[in-house]
Design a protein around this motif. Structure first.
Motif, short mmCIF file in Angstrom:
data_model
loop_
_atom_site.label_atom_id
_atom_site.label_comp_id
_atom_site.label_asym_id
_atom_site.label_seq_id
_atom_site.Cartn_x
_atom_site.Cartn_y
_atom_site.Cartn_z
N ILE A 4 -18.73 19.60 68.78
CA ILE A 4 -19.25 20.40 67.68
C ILE A 4 -18.11 21.24 67.14
O ILE A 4 -17.30 21.77 67.90
CB ILE A 4 -20.39 21.33 68.18
CG1 ILE A 4 -21.65 20.51 68.46
CG2 ILE A 4 -20.68 22.43 67.17
CD1 ILE A 4 -22.83 21.33 68.97
N CYS A 5 -18.06 21.38 65.82
CA CYS A 5 -17.10 22.30 65.21
C CYS A 5 -17.88 23.22 64.29
O CYS A 5 -18.79 22.78 63.59
CB CYS A 5 -16.06 21.51 64.41
SG CYS A 5 -14.95 22.58 63.49
N CYS A 6 -17.57 24.49 64.35
CA CYS A 6 -18.24 25.42 63.43
C CYS A 6 -17.19 26.04 62.53
O CYS A 6 -16.22 26.64 63.00
CB CYS A 6 -18.96 26.51 64.22
SG CYS A 6 -19.69 27.77 63.16
N ILE A 7 -17.36 25.89 61.22
CA ILE A 7 -16.44 26.50 60.26
C ILE A 7 -16.97 27.89 59.93
O ILE A 7 -18.06 28.04 59.40
CB ILE A 7 -16.34 25.65 58.97
CG1 ILE A 7 -16.00 24.19 59.31
CG2 ILE A 7 -15.34 26.24 58.01
CD1 ILE A 7 -15.97 23.27 58.09
N GLY A 8 -16.19 28.91 60.26
CA GLY A 8 -16.62 30.30 60.03
C GLY A 8 -16.89 30.98 61.36
O GLY A 8 -17.89 30.70 62.03
N ALA A 9 -15.95 31.87 61.76
CA ALA A 9 -16.09 32.55 63.06
C ALA A 9 -16.56 33.98 62.84
O ALA A 9 -15.93 34.93 63.29
CB ALA A 9 -14.74 32.52 63.78
N GLY A 10 -17.66 34.14 62.14
CA GLY A 10 -18.15 35.48 61.81
C GLY A 10 -19.29 35.91 62.71
O GLY A 10 -19.41 35.47 63.86
N TYR A 11 -20.13 36.78 62.18
CA TYR A 11 -21.26 37.34 62.93
C TYR A 11 -22.25 36.26 63.35
O TYR A 11 -22.95 36.40 64.33
CB TYR A 11 -21.99 38.39 62.08
CG TYR A 11 -21.23 39.68 61.98
CD1 TYR A 11 -21.49 40.73 62.86
CD2 TYR A 11 -20.24 39.86 61.03
CE1 TYR A 11 -20.79 41.92 62.77
CE2 TYR A 11 -19.53 41.05 60.94
CZ TYR A 11 -19.81 42.07 61.82
OH TYR A 11 -19.10 43.24 61.75
N VAL A 12 -22.31 35.18 62.56
CA VAL A 12 -23.22 34.10 62.90
C VAL A 12 -22.50 33.01 63.70
O VAL A 12 -22.93 32.65 64.80
CB VAL A 12 -23.86 33.49 61.62
CG1 VAL A 12 -24.62 32.22 61.93
CG2 VAL A 12 -24.79 34.50 61.01
N GLY A 13 -21.38 32.52 63.15
CA GLY A 13 -20.67 31.41 63.80
C GLY A 13 -20.27 31.73 65.24
O GLY A 13 -20.53 30.92 66.14
N GLY A 14 -19.68 32.89 65.45
CA GLY A 14 -19.17 33.24 66.79
C GLY A 14 -20.28 33.27 67.84
O GLY A 14 -20.28 32.47 68.80
N PRO A 15 -21.25 34.17 67.69
CA PRO A 15 -22.31 34.26 68.71
C PRO A 15 -23.12 32.96 68.86
O PRO A 15 -23.45 32.55 69.97
CB PRO A 15 -23.21 35.38 68.20
CG PRO A 15 -22.34 36.20 67.31
CD PRO A 15 -21.35 35.26 66.70
N THR A 16 -23.44 32.30 67.73
CA THR A 16 -24.27 31.09 67.80
C THR A 16 -23.57 30.01 68.62
O THR A 16 -24.18 29.38 69.50
CB THR A 16 -24.54 30.54 66.38
OG1 THR A 16 -24.90 31.61 65.56
CG2 THR A 16 -25.63 29.51 66.36
N MET A 17 -22.29 29.83 68.33
CA MET A 17 -21.57 28.76 69.04
C MET A 17 -21.34 29.13 70.50
O MET A 17 -21.36 28.26 71.38
CB MET A 17 -20.23 28.48 68.35
CG MET A 17 -20.39 27.88 66.98
SD MET A 17 -21.36 26.34 67.01
CE MET A 17 -22.67 26.72 65.86
#
Ligand code: NAI
Length: 480
Positions: A4-17
């Motif tokens: 899995i790759c998540c583009i965007g390491a913000g308030y959503v991307g970081g914790p969710t991943m």
């Protein structure tokens, strides 16, 4: 191994991943971002966002199956499932300015996916986007497809900041929207399988793409509407002698209404509510539904009214001027247990008081001086762009200082304004605060966290949102 790759390491991307990585040890999760400083913070000891429980989750899987990287293209090209969790700001220029979502970041992410992909991909919309965005994304991807199959899913995130980890571990629901074709259903199932590692099956809802996209906007609109409804009532309570906490309690006991999200306050904030409602309003207008658009617009108008009303209460109670007076601001984050200040009502309240030439001494347990100065000088909506693209070195607002604790903020102040419901503000030594303030000493409680009666006994003049008015405040106009 699924990647899995998540583009965007913000308030959503970081914790969710991080939560996906912890619950799915057999899946490799890479979180990528164009912001170098954000990625180094995710790889360091001081994570870029404060969220209870986040440190523990990240530390357990970082370097094992959770990676943070600026090598966006490499991780995108290797991934089977790509989450896109980039910011979707409100447009500030051109068509739909002030309302429509600016999909620049989304579009550039989609184009990059099309450029670097060499194998089939499931692309998941994690960001909150306007209805029908999936169609636009699909067009970008398929027009550049080189024979690659892209399946677009909508999987909006419902976490609340401050309780993000808890919400991610135990979500009320996970929503997945996809195309109702055999390939679409297969992609939906693949994402369902990821969540099924820890989310009970009956909490994973699947819908068509457009329902999933719209449900996120609808959910935020409903939540914000509850706050504006109770805030509208708070003004009426103050005018009539009713107590908004009692009204909320009585209303919330009705099982059809329920008790949550019924606290009156200085207004809602956060990165999502206003932005998503403006977006909803714009979509309604574009679809020829002005009545529906105006209905939702009102939720924002009441929120603005509540913030103005609060500022006017402060100024009118203090002899109609705060010029040169020191006012302590306790709390700057948009809610407790987060350092996030995006669209916090504190910004508008502080700007209102500064407009009347007050001197502000601000204390928040999680917000830095740099952030506060940035927020008070930034143009509307500029905050919702990647940090490294935001305007640099704004000139500091001289009338604003930042204190290390509530006592220092309140020393020699004429008034204290409580703007965030941090638990520590409930148990401050208000006697000590009173003794070190100018008299008459005022407390304006924008979150209803203090015991007004006890503070009055100490000698304070107290204003609490939606509560019977202090005799001092009666007959003073709440709204100019
Ligand atoms: P954020 O601003 O914290 O993070 C977004 C990140 O995406 C930034 O670090 C930015 O540098 C990065 N980015 C932008 N364009 C990029 C690109 N082309 N390639 C790589 N990285 C890129 O935003 P946040 O709060 O995480 O929100 C993301 C989305 O999720 C928004 O659409 C928001 O509405 C939605 N959302 C936010 C929630 C919240 O509580 N913050 C809750 C639910 C949804």
């Amino acid at each position: 191994m699924v990647k899995i790759c998540c583009i965007g390491a913000g308030y959503v991307g970081g914790p969710t991943m991080a939560v996906i990585a912890l619950n799915c040890p057999a899946i490799e999760v890479a979180v990528v971002d164009i912001s170098v400083s954000r990625i180094s913070a995710w790889n360091g000891d001081q994570l870029p966002i404060y969220e209870p429980g986040l440190d523990e989750v990240v530390k357990q899987c970082r370097g094992k199956n959770l990676f943070f990287s600026t090598n966006v293209e490499k991780h995108v090209s290797e991934a089977d499932i790509i989450f896109v969790s980039v910011n979707t700001p409100t447009k500030t220029r051109g068509l739909g300015a002030g309302k429509a979502a600016d999909l620049t970041y989304w579009e550039s992410a989609a184009r990059m996916i099309a450029d670097v992909s060499k194998s089939n991909k499931i692309v998941v919309e994690k960001s909150t986007v306007p209805v029908k965005t999936a169609e636009a994304i699909e067009r970008i991807l398929t027009h550049n497809s080189k024979g690659i199959d892209y399946q677009i899913l909508s999987n909006p995130e419902f976490l609340a900041e401050g309780t993000a980890i808890q919400d991610l571990f135990n979500p009320d629901r996970v929503l997945i929207g996809g195309r109702e074709t055999p390939e679409g259903l297969k992609a939906t199932q693949a994402l369902r399988d990821v969540y099924a590692h820890w989310v009970p099956q009956d909490r994973i809802i699947t819908t068509n793409l457009w329902s999933a996209e719209l449900s996120k906007l609808a959910a935020n609109a409903f939540l914000a509407q509850r706050i504006s409804s109770v805030n509208a009532m708070s003004a009426l309570c103050e005018a009539t002698g009713a107590d908004v906490s009692q009204v909320s309690h009585a209303v919330g006991k009705d099982s059809r209404i329920g008790p949550k999200f019924l606290n009156a306050s200085v207004g809602f904030g956060g990165s999502c509510f206003q932005k998503d409602i403006l977006n909803l309003v714009y979509i309604c207008e574009c679809n020829g539904l002005p009545e529906v658009a105006n209905y939702w617009k009102q939720v924002i108008k009441v929120n603005d009214y509540q913030k103005n009303r609060f500022v006017n209460r402060v100024v009118s109670s203090m002899f109609n001027t705060v010029s040169g007076k020191k006012i302590a601001i306790l709390g700057f984050a948009f809610k407790k247990d987060t350092g996030d200040t995006r669209e916090t009502p504190a910004i508008d309240v502080c700007k209102g008081l500064l407009g009347d030439k007050a001197r502000l001494s601000i204390y928040d347990p999680q917000v830095t001086e740099d952030q506060i100065q940035r927020d008070l000088t930034m143009n509307k909506f500029d905050w919702d762009h990647p940090i490294h693209l935001q305007p640099m070195s704004p000139t500091a607002v001289k009338q604003v200082s930042v204190a290390w604790d509530a006592y220092a903020a309140a020393k020699d102040a004429h008034a204290v304004c409580i703007l965030t419901e941090w638990d520590e503000f409930k148990t401050l030594d208000y006697r000590r605060i009173f003794d070190n303030m100018q008299k008459p000493a005022f407390v304006f409680d924008g979150r209803n966290v203090v015991n007004a009666e006890m503070l009055r006994e100490t000698g304070f003049i107290v204003y609490s949102i939606g509560k019977p008015l202090d005799p001092w405040l009666k007959n003073m106009p709440a709204v100019a």
